[in-house]
Enzyme design. Structure first.
Site, PDB file in Angstrom:
ATOM      1  N   GLU A   1     118.537 128.335  45.847  1.00  7.86           N
ATOM      2  CA  GLU A   1     119.832 127.761  45.463  1.00  7.86           C
ATOM      3  C   GLU A   1     120.548 127.232  46.706  1.00  7.86           C
ATOM      4  OE1 GLU A   1     122.032 130.510  43.050  1.00  7.86           O
ATOM      5  OE2 GLU A   1     120.478 130.447  41.483  1.00  7.86           O
TER       6      GLU A   1
ATOM      7  N   CYS B   1     104.593 134.804  42.318  1.00  9.05           N
ATOM      8  CA  CYS B   1     104.176 133.392  42.365  1.00  9.05           C
ATOM      9  C   CYS B   1     104.224 132.875  43.807  1.00  9.05           C
ATOM     10  CB  CYS B   1     105.083 132.540  41.479  1.00  9.05           C
ATOM     11  SG  CYS B   1     105.188 133.100  39.777  1.00  9.05           S
TER      12      CYS B   1
ATOM     13  N   LEU C   1      98.591 111.349  72.625  1.00 11.16           N
ATOM     14  CA  LEU C   1      98.657 109.979  72.120  1.00 11.16           C
ATOM     15  C   LEU C   1      99.759 109.160  72.791  1.00 11.16           C
ATOM     16  CD1 LEU C   1      96.758 111.254  70.018  1.00 11.16           C
ATOM     17  CD2 LEU C   1      97.954 109.994  68.261  1.00 11.16           C
ATOM     18  N   GLY C   2     100.521 109.807  73.684  1.00 11.04           N
ATOM     19  CA  GLY C   2     101.584 109.099  74.398  1.00 11.04           C
ATOM     20  C   GLY C   2     102.548 108.431  73.435  1.00 11.04           C
ATOM     21  N   GLY C   3     103.027 107.248  73.805  1.00 17.41           N
ATOM     22  CA  GLY C   3     103.989 106.533  72.969  1.00 17.41           C
ATOM     23  C   GLY C   3     103.419 106.181  71.610  1.00 17.41           C
TER      24      GLY C   3
ATOM     25  N   GLU D   1     108.897 128.686  51.185  1.00 17.31           N
ATOM     26  CA  GLU D   1     108.066 129.856  50.816  1.00 17.31           C
ATOM     27  C   GLU D   1     108.206 130.974  51.846  1.00 17.31           C
ATOM     28  OE1 GLU D   1     107.268 129.073  48.077  1.00 17.31           O
ATOM     29  OE2 GLU D   1     106.469 127.052  47.972  1.00 17.31           O
ATOM     30  N   GLY D   2     109.412 131.077  52.419  1.00 17.41           N
ATOM     31  CA  GLY D   2     109.674 132.110  53.424  1.00 17.41           C
ATOM     32  C   GLY D   2     109.580 131.521  54.822  1.00 17.41           C
TER      33      GLY D   2
HETATM   34  P1  TGC Z   1     113.867 142.950  46.998  1.00 20.45           P
HETATM   35  O1  TGC Z   1     114.957 142.133  46.453  1.00 20.45           O
HETATM   36  O2  TGC Z   1     114.219 144.341  47.353  1.00 20.45           O
HETATM   37  O3  TGC Z   1     112.564 143.053  46.088  1.00 20.45           O
HETATM   38  C1  TGC Z   1     112.587 142.688  44.811  1.00 20.45           C
HETATM   39  C2  TGC Z   1     111.285 143.113  44.171  1.00 20.45           C
HETATM   40  O4  TGC Z   1     110.282 142.192  44.577  1.00 20.45           O
HETATM   41  C3  TGC Z   1     109.204 142.879  45.185  1.00 20.45           C
HETATM   42  N1  TGC Z   1     108.645 141.970  46.196  1.00 20.45           N
HETATM   43  C4  TGC Z   1     107.436 141.446  46.085  1.00 20.45           C
HETATM   44  N2  TGC Z   1     106.485 141.596  45.135  1.00 20.45           N
HETATM   45  C5  TGC Z   1     105.340 140.913  45.300  1.00 20.45           C
HETATM   46  N3  TGC Z   1     105.127 140.107  46.359  1.00 20.45           N
HETATM   47  C6  TGC Z   1     106.046 139.937  47.318  1.00 20.45           C
HETATM   48  N4  TGC Z   1     105.817 139.127  48.337  1.00 20.45           N
HETATM   49  C7  TGC Z   1     107.277 140.621  47.205  1.00 20.45           C
HETATM   50  N5  TGC Z   1     108.406 140.662  47.943  1.00 20.45           N
HETATM   51  C8  TGC Z   1     109.226 141.502  47.317  1.00 20.45           C
HETATM   52  C9  TGC Z   1     109.824 144.125  45.731  1.00 20.45           C
HETATM   53  O5  TGC Z   1     108.846 145.126  45.943  1.00 20.45           O
HETATM   54  C10 TGC Z   1     110.768 144.470  44.624  1.00 20.45           C
HETATM   55  O6  TGC Z   1     110.010 145.000  43.554  1.00 20.45           O
HETATM   56  P2  TGC Z   1     110.648 146.067  42.528  1.00 20.45           P
HETATM   57  O7  TGC Z   1     109.565 146.309  41.534  1.00 20.45           O
HETATM   58  O8  TGC Z   1     110.984 147.245  43.378  1.00 20.45           O
HETATM   59  O9  TGC Z   1     111.858 145.430  41.945  1.00 20.45           O
HETATM   60  O10 TGC Z   1     113.342 142.131  48.116  1.00 20.45           O
HETATM   61  P3  TGC Z   1     112.591 142.614  49.358  1.00 20.45           P
HETATM   62  O11 TGC Z   1     113.511 143.435  50.227  1.00 20.45           O
HETATM   63  O12 TGC Z   1     111.282 143.233  49.014  1.00 20.45           O
HETATM   64  O13 TGC Z   1     112.358 141.208  49.989  1.00 20.45           O
HETATM   65  C11 TGC Z   1     113.273 140.689  50.901  1.00 20.45           C
HETATM   66  C12 TGC Z   1     112.670 139.352  51.379  1.00 20.45           C
HETATM   67  C13 TGC Z   1     113.589 138.772  52.423  1.00 20.45           C
HETATM   68  C14 TGC Z   1     111.289 139.624  51.984  1.00 20.45           C
HETATM   69  C15 TGC Z   1     112.550 138.422  50.166  1.00 20.45           C
HETATM   70  O14 TGC Z   1     113.802 138.192  49.639  1.00 20.45           O
HETATM   71  C16 TGC Z   1     111.893 137.109  50.519  1.00 20.45           C
HETATM   72  O15 TGC Z   1     110.676 136.978  50.511  1.00 20.45           O
HETATM   73  N6  TGC Z   1     112.697 136.056  50.814  1.00 20.45           N
HETATM   74  C17 TGC Z   1     112.172 134.721  51.034  1.00 20.45           C
HETATM   75  C18 TGC Z   1     112.292 133.949  49.767  1.00 20.45           C
HETATM   76  C19 TGC Z   1     111.520 132.643  49.808  1.00 20.45           C
HETATM   77  O16 TGC Z   1     110.384 132.593  50.237  1.00 20.45           O
HETATM   78  N7  TGC Z   1     112.155 131.587  49.328  1.00 20.45           N
HETATM   79  C20 TGC Z   1     111.529 130.289  49.277  1.00 20.45           C
HETATM   80  C21 TGC Z   1     111.261 129.867  47.872  1.00 20.45           C
HETATM   81  S1  TGC Z   1     110.664 128.266  47.837  1.00 20.45           S
HETATM   82  C22 TGC Z   1     111.573 127.522  46.606  1.00 20.45           C
HETATM   83  O17 TGC Z   1     112.348 128.055  45.893  1.00 20.45           O
HETATM   84  C23 TGC Z   1     111.313 126.141  46.367  1.00 20.45           C
HETATM   85  S2  TGC Z   1     109.938 126.080  45.392  1.00 20.45           S
HETATM   86  C24 TGC Z   1     108.856 125.288  46.393  1.00 20.45           C
HETATM   87  C25 TGC Z   1     108.972 123.819  46.169  1.00 20.45           C
HETATM   88  O18 TGC Z   1     109.500 123.420  45.115  1.00 20.45           O
HETATM   89  O19 TGC Z   1     108.502 123.041  47.037  1.00 20.45           O
END
Ligand code: TGC
Length: 386
Positions: A135, A240, A340-342, A365-366
């Protein structure tokens, strides 16, 4: 180019079937993408007319099984991503958004009826999908999303906005993630639903042969049958994202390989101070540094791919791949540009275009930082995101 891109004989680790797929996708890139990519990039065009051919090659939702999908392995999906991104990140992004995000969301979290309704047409390229998670004020922290789904009788009404959504302006269907009083839910939204609109974000200095959009959801009314029944928390979209992030681990090595090959060729042909560039120690150092990181990145991608096919790839391991390979691919592309320079700043050569694209890839995607902190959390047991 075999002697410069197969230094460690990594091809010997691939099966006949994997090598055959690679040849097929590489040929497609060489004939359908490479001759046109500079003008598409200059004119900010995503060439929708190549979608049917991508579908015919089985590239859309290729790692999914059933419902008209190719049922390929994770390694095969990675190989295809690499070859596509050797053409351009924007075209690999299309395959990722369609297959890893939109189709995966339905495949993982949808009902049988939803899978039958959407997946065969998406695999055939007749329906284009997008994935609305990010968002305007919630990128790295999707838990703070404010798009809301409210129950109204048997219906749901969506209100909010999404940003940086690939393909949204040409998509037929959007997977929209929203807060609700019951937690985060996912919805399949036909883009002709009243209240849905998508606007292309431009001008961009990166990913110019791709489309990224703002989406506005203004009272979008949907039946409950549009909700993904198995998506009951933020875990659902993250599952996903894992698929898309995995594809990126491979894909960026394609952009790096293409840049490296351009540099090797240019350094052999370009004469400066009386001899070819590649006779110079400084040039050879750059070529070797690129080659070493390229081979390491490919090995990492292949290792993660084999783990994924064995069903034991964990999210923090995907983060290692995305962090490392994006970082190293960008360095390779920039180093190639210096050789490749310029001429390297023109669209006659690929490295600077690839480097510009990879600024987006390292962000979506992070970000690097999110993946670094995901690995840090795994090592320390402490989340340091805030
Ligand atoms: P939290 O909010 O505490 O966790 C929520 C639930 O999700 C689980 N979880 C995962 N499960 C599977 N795979 C993963 N990689 C997971 N990451 C988290 C987590 O275990 C929890 O499960 P449950 O069952 O306990 O509810 O979040 P967290 O503290 O685990 O994660 C924090 C953080 C920063 C790692 C996460 O928010 C994150 O990865 N942020 C980055 C988000 C991101 O990559 N955004 C980009 C999206 S791209 C887009 O929207 C455009 S689409 C692409 C395009 O159109 O080109």
């Amino acid at each position: 180019m075999d002697t410069v891109t197969n230094l460690l004989d990594l091809d010997s680790l691939l099966t006949e079937q994997e090598l055959a797929l690679r040849t097929k996708v590489r040929t497609f890139v060489d004939t359908a993408i490479r001759p046109h990519i500079a003008s598409w990039y200059a004119d900010a065009v995503f060439p929708t007319d190549i979608v049917p051919e991508m579908a015919r090659l089985g590239l859309l939702g290729m790692h999914l099984t059933g419902y008209g999908c190719a049922g390929r392995s994770a390694v095969e999906y990675g190989i295809a991503a690499l070859e596509l991104e050797a053409g351009d990140s924007g075209l690999r992004t299309f395959v990722s958004v369609q297959g890893s995000l939109a189709m995966s969301a339905i495949h993982k979290h949808g009902s049988e009826a939803q899978k039958r309704e959407w997946l065969p047409r998406m695999a055939a390229g007749e329906v284009i999908g997008c994935f609305g998670l990010t968002e305007p004020s919630a990128g790295s922290d999707p838990a703070s999303m404010t798009t809301f789904a409210t129950r109204d009788g048997d219906d749901w009404v969506l209100q909010g906005a999404k940003r940086w959504i690939g393909l949204a302006s040409i998509a037929d269907v959007a997977i929209i993630w929203a807060q609700s009083s019951e937690g985060i839910r996912g919805f399949i939204v036909p883009t002709d639903t009243p209240g849905f609109s998508a606007h292309v974000i431009e001008p961009k200095l990166s990913m110019r042969a791709s489309i990224q959009c703002d989406i506005h959801l203004d009272g979008v009314r949907l039946p409950d049958s549009a909700r993904l029944p198995a998506a009951v928390s933020l875990r659902a979209p993250f599952e996903c994202l894992n698929e898309a992030r995995y594809g990126i681990v491979w894909g960026v090595m394609g952009a790096a390989r293409d840049s490296y090959e351009a540099a090797v060729k240019y350094a052999a042909e370009r004469v400066a101070f009386g001899s070819a560039l590649n006779t110079r120690q400084l040039t050879q150092e750059k070529l070797v540094e690129m080659a070493v990181e390229l081979e390491k990145g490919m090995m990492l991608a292949l290792h993660l791919g084999r783990m994924k096919d064995a069903g034991r790839l964990a999210p923090h391991q995907i983060s290692i791949g995305k962090l490392n390979n994006c970082r190293e691919a960008i360095t390779i592309c920039h180093t190639a540009r210096t050789l490749l320079g310029g001429n390297g700043i023109t669209l006659d050569y690929s490295p600077f275009r690839h480097a510009s694209n990879l600024e987006s890839v390292r962000t979506y995607e992070g970000t690097d930082e999110i993946h670094l902190l995901t690995i840090g959390r795994w090592i320390t047991g402490v989340a340091a995101f805030n």
